[in-house]
Design a protein around this motif. Structure first.
Motif, short mmCIF file in Angstrom:
data_model
loop_
_atom_site.label_atom_id
_atom_site.label_comp_id
_atom_site.label_asym_id
_atom_site.label_seq_id
_atom_site.Cartn_x
_atom_site.Cartn_y
_atom_site.Cartn_z
N THR A 2 0.84 -1.17 0.00
CA THR A 2 0.00 0.00 0.00
C THR A 2 0.88 1.22 0.00
OG1 THR A 2 -0.15 -0.17 2.39
CG2 THR A 2 -1.94 -1.15 1.11
N THR A 3 0.33 2.40 -0.02
CA THR A 3 1.12 3.54 -0.46
C THR A 3 1.34 4.60 0.61
OG1 THR A 3 -0.92 4.48 -1.31
CG2 THR A 3 0.43 3.22 -2.84
N MET A 211 4.70 -9.25 -10.90
CA MET A 211 4.91 -8.79 -9.53
C MET A 211 5.87 -7.60 -9.49
SD MET A 211 2.74 -10.60 -8.23
CE MET A 211 2.93 -9.70 -6.69
N TYR A 212 6.87 -7.58 -10.36
CA TYR A 212 7.78 -6.44 -10.42
C TYR A 212 7.03 -5.18 -10.85
CZ TYR A 212 11.84 -3.58 -11.63
OH TYR A 212 12.78 -2.57 -11.70
N ILE A 217 4.69 0.08 -9.39
CA ILE A 217 3.55 1.00 -9.38
C ILE A 217 3.27 1.48 -7.96
CG2 ILE A 217 1.06 1.16 -9.72
CD1 ILE A 217 1.42 -0.59 -12.20
N PHE A 218 3.32 0.58 -6.99
CA PHE A 218 3.11 0.99 -5.60
C PHE A 218 4.18 1.99 -5.15
CE2 PHE A 218 0.47 -2.92 -4.75
CZ PHE A 218 -0.66 -2.22 -4.39
N GLY A 233 -4.02 4.64 -4.74
CA GLY A 233 -3.52 3.42 -4.12
C GLY A 233 -4.62 2.45 -3.72
N GLY A 234 -5.75 2.97 -3.26
CA GLY A 234 -6.86 2.10 -2.86
C GLY A 234 -7.38 1.24 -4.00
N PRO A 235 -7.80 1.85 -5.11
CA PRO A 235 -8.27 1.04 -6.25
C PRO A 235 -7.21 0.09 -6.79
CG PRO A 235 -8.95 3.32 -6.50
CD PRO A 235 -8.02 3.28 -5.33
N TRP A 236 -5.95 0.57 -6.84
CA TRP A 236 -4.90 -0.31 -7.35
C TRP A 236 -4.66 -1.50 -6.42
CZ3 TRP A 236 -2.66 -2.07 -11.35
CH2 TRP A 236 -1.45 -2.76 -11.25
N ALA A 237 -4.74 -1.27 -5.10
CA ALA A 237 -4.56 -2.36 -4.15
C ALA A 237 -5.68 -3.39 -4.29
CB ALA A 237 -4.52 -1.82 -2.72
N ILE A 238 -6.92 -2.92 -4.49
CA ILE A 238 -8.04 -3.84 -4.68
C ILE A 238 -7.85 -4.66 -5.95
CG2 ILE A 238 -10.52 -3.98 -5.12
CD1 ILE A 238 -10.82 -1.48 -3.35
#
Length: 266
Positions: A2-3, A211-212, A217-218, A233-238
C-alpha cells in the motif's frame, strides 16, 4: 505494497530517483539476496504453521473459519489437478497446494506499506530491503528450476530412464526406418530441449514481470501527495488482490499441466 510514504530516518533518499532506486535495491551479501531468502523462508513456515493448525483443529462437525478456508483452497487445487493431471500420483496434489499457497503469500507481501518493513529494519542497521520475493527474478527462476527438476523426475518415473531418453530423440518428429530416425534425432533433441527449458523460463518471467510491475507502481504511487496516494492506491490495491491471486493460480496450474504432459507418451 500500500502507499504510505514514510520519510526521514537514517539513509533516507534525497529525491524521487534515489527513493525508487533505494526500494529496488536488494539486501545482498554478494552471493544471494538475503531479503528474498529470509522472507521466503519465513513465509514457508507461516504456510506450514497455518495448515498444521488447521489439521489439528479439523472437526467433522461445524468447521471453523480456518478449516473452511483451508478446505476451500484444497478443493480449488484438487479440481485443477483432477482436470489436468490424469495419471496416478501421491505427490501432485500436495505439490500443487504448496505452490499455490506459498506463491500467494510471497505475492501478498506487496500489500504491506511501501516503507513499513524497510523503515522498521533501518533501526537495526538494515538499510535495504525488498519485501516481495516474487519480484526478484532470481527467486522466480529458482522456483521454475524446481519445476524443471519435477518435470524430468515425473518423466523418468512414468517412462523409465530409457523411455525418456528415447523420447528425446524420437519426438516430436517420428520417423520410420533406421536411417530416417538417425537423421531426425538431432532435430528432435533440439526441439525437446527448447520445449523443456521454455516451460520453466516462461513460468519464471511471467510471475516476475507481473509482480515487479505491481511493486514498481506501488512505489511510484508512494511518491505522490498523501491524498493522491489514497485516491490511486486504494483502487490499485483492490485490483492487485486479483493479480496476486491469479499469478499464484497460474503458476500452480501451469506446473500441473507441465507435469501432466511429462507423464504422457509422445
Amino acid at each position: 505494497m500500500t502507499t504510505e510514504h514514510v520519510s526521514g530516518g537514517h539513509h533516507a533518499p534525497a529525491n524521487a530517483t534515489e527513493y525508487i532506486q533505494h526500494h529496488l535495491t536488494h539486501n545482498s551479501n554478494g552471493t544471494i539476496n538475503l531479503d528474498t531468502f529470509w522472507i521466503s523462508l519465513i513465509l514457508g513456515f507461516v504456510f506450514l504453521g497455518l495448515f498444521y493448525m488447521a489439521s489439528r483443529r479439523a472437526t467433522a462437525g461445524v468447521p471453523g473459519k480456518l478449516q473452511n478456508f483451508v478446505e476451500w483452497i484444497m478443493e480449488l487445487v484438487n479440481d485443477t489437478v483432477n482436470s489436468a493431471f490424469h495419471a496416478k500420483s501421491k505427490v501432485i496434489a500436495p505439490l500443487a497446494i504448496t505452490i499455490f499457497v506459498w506463491v500467494w503469500l510471497l505475492n501478498a507481501m506487496d500489500f504491506l506499506p511501501v516503507d513499513l518493513l524497510p523503515k522498521l529494519l533501518s533501526f537495526v542497521g538494515v538499510n535495504y530491503l525488498r519485501v516481495v520475493p516474487t519480484a526478484d527474478v532470481n527467486h522466480t527462476f529458482g522456483m521454475s528450476f524446481g519445476v524443471l527438476i519435477c518435470i524430468i523426475g515425473f518423466s523418468i518415473s512414468a517412462k523409465g530412464l530409457g523411455g525418456w531418453g528415447k523420447e528425446l530423440f524420437t519426438a516430436p518428429f517420428h520417423a520410420h526406418g533406421t536411417v530416417a530416425t538417425i537423421l531426425l534425432a538431432p532435430v528432435n533433441f533440439i526441439f525437446q530441449m527448447l520445449e523443456l527449458f521454455a516451460k520453466p523460463i516462461s513460468l519464471s518471467l511471467r510471475l516476475f514481470g507481473n509482480m515487479y510491475a505491481g511493486e514498481l507502481i506501488f512505489i511510484l504511487i508512494a511518491l505522490l501527495p498523501w491524498w493522491a496516494q489514497w485516491l490511486l492506491g486504494g483502487p490499485w490495491a483492490i485490483f492487485h488482490i486479483l493479480v496476486v491471486t491469479l499469478q499464484a493460480f497460474v503458476f500452480m496450474a501451469l506446473t500441473v499441466v507441465y507435469l501432466a504432459l511429462a507423464v504422457e507418451k509422445h
